[in-house]
Motif scaffolding. Structure first.
Motif, mmCIF file in Angstrom:
data_model
loop_
_atom_site.group_PDB
_atom_site.id
_atom_site.type_symbol
_atom_site.label_atom_id
_atom_site.label_comp_id
_atom_site.label_asym_id
_atom_site.label_seq_id
_atom_site.Cartn_x
_atom_site.Cartn_y
_atom_site.Cartn_z
ATOM 1 N N ALA A 131 0.827 -1.208 0.000
ATOM 2 C CA ALA A 131 0.000 0.000 0.000
ATOM 3 C C ALA A 131 0.864 1.262 0.000
ATOM 4 O O ALA A 131 0.497 2.270 -0.606
ATOM 5 C CB ALA A 131 -0.923 -0.015 1.215
ATOM 6 N N ARG A 132 2.016 1.197 0.678
ATOM 7 C CA ARG A 132 2.919 2.353 0.682
ATOM 8 C C ARG A 132 3.459 2.632 -0.715
ATOM 9 O O ARG A 132 3.560 3.787 -1.136
ATOM 10 C CB ARG A 132 4.067 2.138 1.669
ATOM 11 N N LYS A 133 3.797 1.580 -1.439
ATOM 12 C CA LYS A 133 4.294 1.769 -2.799
ATOM 13 C C LYS A 133 3.203 2.356 -3.687
ATOM 14 O O LYS A 133 3.460 3.280 -4.475
ATOM 15 C CB LYS A 133 4.773 0.442 -3.376
ATOM 16 N N ALA A 134 1.990 1.857 -3.545
ATOM 17 C CA ALA A 134 0.878 2.379 -4.338
ATOM 18 C C ALA A 134 0.623 3.848 -4.009
ATOM 19 O O ALA A 134 0.352 4.661 -4.903
ATOM 20 C CB ALA A 134 -0.380 1.545 -4.079
ATOM 21 N N ARG A 135 0.723 4.182 -2.726
ATOM 22 C CA ARG A 135 0.513 5.572 -2.315
ATOM 23 C C ARG A 135 1.622 6.474 -2.862
ATOM 24 O O ARG A 135 1.369 7.602 -3.288
ATOM 25 C CB ARG A 135 0.474 5.653 -0.790
ATOM 26 N N ALA A 136 2.871 5.985 -2.875
ATOM 27 C CA ALA A 136 3.980 6.768 -3.412
ATOM 28 C C ALA A 136 3.775 7.056 -4.899
ATOM 29 O O ALA A 136 4.016 8.179 -5.365
ATOM 30 C CB ALA A 136 5.299 6.025 -3.191
ATOM 31 N N ILE A 137 3.316 6.062 -5.652
ATOM 32 C CA ILE A 137 3.028 6.258 -7.077
ATOM 33 C C ILE A 137 1.902 7.280 -7.242
ATOM 34 O O ILE A 137 1.968 8.177 -8.094
ATOM 35 C CB ILE A 137 2.648 4.925 -7.739
ATOM 36 N N GLU A 138 0.873 7.151 -6.415
ATOM 37 C CA GLU A 138 -0.254 8.078 -6.468
ATOM 38 C C GLU A 138 0.204 9.523 -6.202
ATOM 39 O O GLU A 138 -0.237 10.454 -6.882
ATOM 40 C CB GLU A 138 -1.295 7.671 -5.425
ATOM 41 N N LEU A 139 1.106 9.694 -5.237
ATOM 42 C CA LEU A 139 1.583 11.033 -4.896
ATOM 43 C C LEU A 139 2.418 11.641 -6.017
ATOM 44 O O LEU A 139 2.266 12.821 -6.353
ATOM 45 C CB LEU A 139 2.400 10.974 -3.596
ATOM 46 N N LEU A 140 3.321 10.843 -6.604
ATOM 47 C CA LEU A 140 4.128 11.345 -7.712
ATOM 48 C C LEU A 140 3.253 11.722 -8.903
ATOM 49 O O LEU A 140 3.514 12.716 -9.589
ATOM 50 C CB LEU A 140 5.168 10.306 -8.125
ATOM 51 N N ASP A 141 2.214 10.942 -9.118
ATOM 52 C CA ASP A 141 1.280 11.264 -10.191
ATOM 53 C C ASP A 141 0.494 12.533 -9.865
ATOM 54 O O ASP A 141 0.259 13.382 -10.736
ATOM 55 C CB ASP A 141 0.331 10.090 -10.408
ATOM 56 N N LEU A 142 0.122 12.692 -8.593
ATOM 57 C CA LEU A 142 -0.641 13.860 -8.154
ATOM 58 C C LEU A 142 0.117 15.167 -8.390
ATOM 59 O O LEU A 142 -0.469 16.170 -8.792
ATOM 60 C CB LEU A 142 -0.979 13.726 -6.666
ATOM 61 N N LEU A 173 2.982 15.845 1.211
ATOM 62 C CA LEU A 173 1.562 15.500 1.130
ATOM 63 C C LEU A 173 1.272 14.049 1.494
ATOM 64 O O LEU A 173 0.106 13.646 1.541
ATOM 65 C CB LEU A 173 1.047 15.754 -0.285
ATOM 66 N N ALA A 174 2.305 13.272 1.791
ATOM 67 C CA ALA A 174 2.143 11.828 1.949
ATOM 68 C C ALA A 174 1.067 11.456 2.970
ATOM 69 O O ALA A 174 0.301 10.519 2.766
ATOM 70 C CB ALA A 174 3.481 11.194 2.335
ATOM 71 N N SER A 175 1.001 12.183 4.074
ATOM 72 C CA SER A 175 0.067 11.829 5.150
ATOM 73 C C SER A 175 -1.153 12.735 5.196
ATOM 74 O O SER A 175 -1.797 12.868 6.242
ATOM 75 C CB SER A 175 0.798 11.863 6.495
ATOM 76 N N ASN A 176 -1.462 13.382 4.075
ATOM 77 C CA ASN A 176 -2.628 14.264 3.977
ATOM 78 C C ASN A 176 -2.655 15.330 5.067
ATOM 79 O O ASN A 176 -3.597 15.413 5.865
ATOM 80 C CB ASN A 176 -3.924 13.440 4.038
ATOM 81 N N PRO A 177 -1.630 16.183 5.138
ATOM 82 C CA PRO A 177 -1.599 17.216 6.184
ATOM 83 C C PRO A 177 -2.699 18.246 5.965
ATOM 84 O O PRO A 177 -3.174 18.444 4.843
ATOM 85 C CB PRO A 177 -0.213 17.840 6.002
ATOM 86 N N LYS A 178 -3.063 18.911 7.044
ATOM 87 C CA LYS A 178 -4.073 19.965 6.978
ATOM 88 C C LYS A 178 -3.441 21.350 6.839
ATOM 89 O O LYS A 178 -4.130 22.320 6.554
ATOM 90 C CB LYS A 178 -4.968 19.916 8.217
ATOM 91 N N LEU A 179 -2.125 21.432 7.074
ATOM 92 C CA LEU A 179 -1.403 22.695 6.921
ATOM 93 C C LEU A 179 -0.072 22.420 6.237
ATOM 94 O O LEU A 179 0.683 21.542 6.664
ATOM 95 C CB LEU A 179 -1.158 23.352 8.282
#
Length: 337
Positions: A131-142, A173-179
């Motif tokens: 899931a971490r790898k999938a999230r990393a790909i998602e973030l780079l794409d984002l 942005l990895a952990s969806n920060p609010k600030l």
């Protein structure tokens, strides 16, 4: 006076950050107060040495142990100042993230970008390796890195300056920060990449409801990006207001000088305006207005009597003894730029 119409997520009150011996401290941030609303972008603007970056680091508590922070930093109603390092670490990265100024020196050159993104996820989430790898790909794409899946195993030196800055944003942005605290995220980038990064931050703030404090020395960046602006000089705030108000009708002599420094409708070979002198050293700050030595309208009282940050209208705060003189000196053309 409430400085933002949106729900306040960060409320900084009388922030003071100092270094050196306690009996003769060097004060880098002096009695600074501001608010940031949910989904709002606040521009913190001023020359190098104004205290902008130290303000961001004070919020996160990463100036310790050399620095000392006083005042209140209310994050969703919770004061961060008295928290110990262990409790602050649970907030850093997870709730409040930061983009540092130099991506090449902030990224580890010996680790792949995928691993550096996943370090944040390991620290602040319960995701498994897949899931971490999938999230990393998602973030780079984002953040707009082409071929994100194939770039996970690349090292920072294999990316351009703009792409490295995008990697820094992905990590933040990895952990969806609010600030998000962005410390001059477009430094040393060409104007095309700068525009892309700023538009990316704007869209992320809008789409994710994320508050942003954007540190910059460029009023042009503020005009294009920020909802409100706080002008900082000598570790103190001298003007705070909506971006529209400050850009169209600046009041403080320093704000007016920064705006006049922006080249606009200038004839060829015409000398560009610059504020004379240089910001004062921390060990040479006057007791009164920090800008008095460089101010074209300073009076006798300015070096000794500190002006209060007072409300002008419903959404403006200004600290100056000679507001009318400043307007008259710079004239309506410069004030409107």
């Amino acid at each position: 006076m409430k400085s933002t119409e949106k729900p306040v997520v960060l409320d900084v009150r009388h922030l003071r950050t100092e270094f050196g011996p306690q009996d003769r401290p060097l004060v880098a941030v002096d009695d600074v107060s501001f608010q940031v609303g949910q989904g709002e972008i606040l521009g913190l603007v001023g020359e190098s040495g104004s205290g902008k970056s130290i303000t961001l680091r004070s919020i996160l508590g990463i100036i310790r142990p050399r620095g000392r922070v006083a005042g209140e930093i209310l994050w969703n109603g919770r004061d961060l100042v008295p928290l110990d390092e262990a409790r602050l670490r649970r907030i850093r990265g997870r709730e409040i993230a930061m983009i540092f100024q130099e991506p090449m020196s902030s990224l580890n050159p010996l680790l792949t970008v995928g691993l550096q993104i996943q370090e944040n996820l390991v620290a602040h989430t319960n995701l498994d390796a897949k899931a971490r790898k999938a999230r990393a790909i998602e973030l780079l794409d984002l953040v707009g890195i082409p071929g994100a899946r194939n770039r996970l195993d690349d090292f920072p030196h294999e990316f351009s300056g703009g792409m490295r800055q995008r990697v820094m944003i992905a990590i933040a942005l990895a952990s969806n920060p609010k600030l998000l605290l962005a410390d001059e995220p477009t430094t040393a980038l060409d104007v095309t990449i700068q525009d892309q990064i700023l538009r990316l931050i704007q869209s992320l703030s809008r789409d994710l409801g994320m508050a942003v404090i954007l540190v910059t020395h460029d009023m042009g960046v503020v005009a294009e990006t920020c909802d409100r602006v706080a002008v900082m000089y000598g570790g103190r705030l001298c003007e705070v207001g909506t971006t529209t108000d400050v850009i169209a009708d600046a009041r403080h002599p320093y704000s007016l000088g920064l705006l006049r420094s922006i080249p606009r409708d200038v004839a060829p070979r015409t000398p560009l305006y610059s504020i004379p002198g240089a910001p004062p050293a921390l060990n040479a700050l006057p007791g009164g207005c920090a800008f008095s030595a460089r101010c074209p309208v300073a009076g006798r009282e300015c070096p000794d009597i500190r002006p209060a940050l007072e409300a002008i209208g419903s959404s403006r705060l200004v600290a100056c003894h000679h507001l009318e003189d400043a307007q008259a000196h710079f004239g309506p053309r410069e004030a409107a730029q």
